[in-house]
Write an enzyme that holds these catalytic residues in place. Structure first.
Site, mmCIF file in Angstrom:
data_model
loop_
_atom_site.group_PDB
_atom_site.id
_atom_site.type_symbol
_atom_site.label_atom_id
_atom_site.label_comp_id
_atom_site.label_asym_id
_atom_site.label_seq_id
_atom_site.Cartn_x
_atom_site.Cartn_y
_atom_site.Cartn_z
ATOM 1 N N GLY A 283 12.066 26.080 34.361
ATOM 2 C CA GLY A 283 12.392 26.984 35.463
ATOM 3 C C GLY A 283 11.184 27.433 36.265
ATOM 4 O O GLY A 283 11.326 28.075 37.295
ATOM 5 N N GLY B 259 9.597 17.353 44.739
ATOM 6 C CA GLY B 259 9.513 18.805 44.646
ATOM 7 C C GLY B 259 8.584 19.401 45.676
ATOM 8 O O GLY B 259 8.307 18.799 46.718
ATOM 9 N N GLY C 270 0.844 12.595 42.012
ATOM 10 C CA GLY C 270 -0.436 12.300 42.659
ATOM 11 C C GLY C 270 -0.380 11.008 43.455
ATOM 12 O O GLY C 270 0.688 10.515 43.825
ATOM 13 N N GLY D 150 5.254 20.017 45.703
ATOM 14 C CA GLY D 150 4.029 19.274 45.987
ATOM 15 C C GLY D 150 4.307 18.027 46.810
ATOM 16 O O GLY D 150 3.564 17.702 47.737
ATOM 17 N N THR D 151 5.383 17.340 46.464
ATOM 18 C CA THR D 151 5.784 16.139 47.204
ATOM 19 C C THR D 151 6.084 16.489 48.655
ATOM 20 O O THR D 151 5.722 15.741 49.576
ATOM 21 C CB THR D 151 7.030 15.512 46.556
ATOM 22 O OG1 THR D 151 6.719 15.135 45.212
ATOM 23 C CG2 THR D 151 7.484 14.283 47.335
ATOM 24 N N GLY E 79 8.371 14.481 38.809
ATOM 25 C CA GLY E 79 9.103 14.315 37.567
ATOM 26 C C GLY E 79 10.517 13.813 37.794
ATOM 27 O O GLY E 79 11.029 13.822 38.909
ATOM 28 N N ILE F 53 15.371 20.581 39.298
ATOM 29 C CA ILE F 53 16.452 21.105 38.465
ATOM 30 C C ILE F 53 16.382 22.628 38.415
ATOM 31 O O ILE F 53 17.316 23.285 37.964
ATOM 32 C CB ILE F 53 16.409 20.531 37.034
ATOM 33 C CG1 ILE F 53 15.163 21.000 36.291
ATOM 34 C CG2 ILE F 53 16.518 19.028 37.046
ATOM 35 C CD1 ILE F 53 15.176 20.663 34.811
ATOM 36 N N ASP F 54 15.264 23.210 38.884
ATOM 37 C CA ASP F 54 15.076 24.661 38.812
ATOM 38 C C ASP F 54 15.927 25.421 39.822
ATOM 39 O O ASP F 54 16.075 26.635 39.707
ATOM 40 C CB ASP F 54 13.606 25.017 39.051
ATOM 41 C CG ASP F 54 12.675 24.341 38.056
ATOM 42 O OD1 ASP F 54 13.111 24.138 36.908
ATOM 43 O OD2 ASP F 54 11.540 24.011 38.425
#
Length: 221
Positions: free
Chosen positions: A205, A129, A105, A131-132, A36, A159-160
């Site tokens: 979050g 993030g 993905g 997964g990446t 994202g 951003i979390d």
């Protein structure tokens, strides 16, 4: 005592070293953004490109478009990699999103390894993030298994702010700042509904509540 164990550990200060594993003049680096969007992505791409050229004198920097999908030449129009130069990234920090585009993905280890080999990539910078980064770790393990001299660098994008190893991830402050307007609007609406009003603000979050906590403390409402 000299026999006591160290009480804490710290990271080494970042910056150029007198001796490096790669000869900077021969380095071809690749940068990819996955997952994202997050405030500050273009800043990271810009400063990373500037550092590679200005601080190290790298030979080439490739921008992989469209996340992990972009490693495949058969992905279709719009996924073709771009040549990142100092001039190309000069003003991108004033733009939102990411100039390299992003996606979720599309991870294919053989396609990625072929891309690294064909383009003679020495350093791969993956911005994403959790997964990446699982994918980035697998790329690194595969490079080691195949004895490919490729450095894989993961830059946490969330951003979390839920990454244990760092104090603050980029984009977190912006998310807290923008939440202020939502909190103010919710408070106004709650006050104007009689006899009783409730204003609800829902923030991102995932499993962490850092945005909610910091936004609440910052607003004072």
């Amino acid at each position: 005592d000299k026999g006591d164990k160290a009480m804490c550990e710290a990271f080494l200060r970042a910056g150029p070293r007198k001796e490096t594993h790669f000869d900077p003049a021969d380095v071809t680096a690749a940068i990819v953004t996955c997952g994202g969007l997050c405030p500050g992505l273009n800043n990271v791409i810009r400063d990373l490109t500037h550092s590679l050229f200005h601080l190290y004198g790298a030979k080439r920097v490739i921008g992989v478009r469209g996340g992990y999908h972009g490693f495949s030449e058969e992905s279709g129009a719009g996924f073709e990699p771009v040549e990142l130069t100092v001039e190309y990234v000069d003003d991108i920090h004033h733009e939102g999103g990411t100039i390299l585009a992003s996606s979720r993905g599309g991870f294919d280890i053989e396609v990625i390894m072929n891309f690294l080999t064909e383009n003679k990539v020495d350093q791969l910078y993956v911005i994403g993030g959790d997964g990446t980064h699982r994918g980035a770790n697998f790329i690194s393990e595969t490079c080691i298994a195949r004895k490919m001299n490729v450095a894989v660098v993961g830059i946490p994008k969330t951003i979390d702010n839920d990454v244990d190893l760092i104090d603050r991830s980029f984009g977190f402050t912006t998310s807290v700042e923008h939440a202020q307007a939502a909190i103010q609007s919710a408070k106004t609406e709650a006050r104007c509904n009689l006899p009783n009003g409730i204003g609800i603000v829902k923030l991102m979050g995932r499993s962490a509540g850092f945005i909610a906590v910091h936004s609440t403390l910052a607003s004072g409402d």
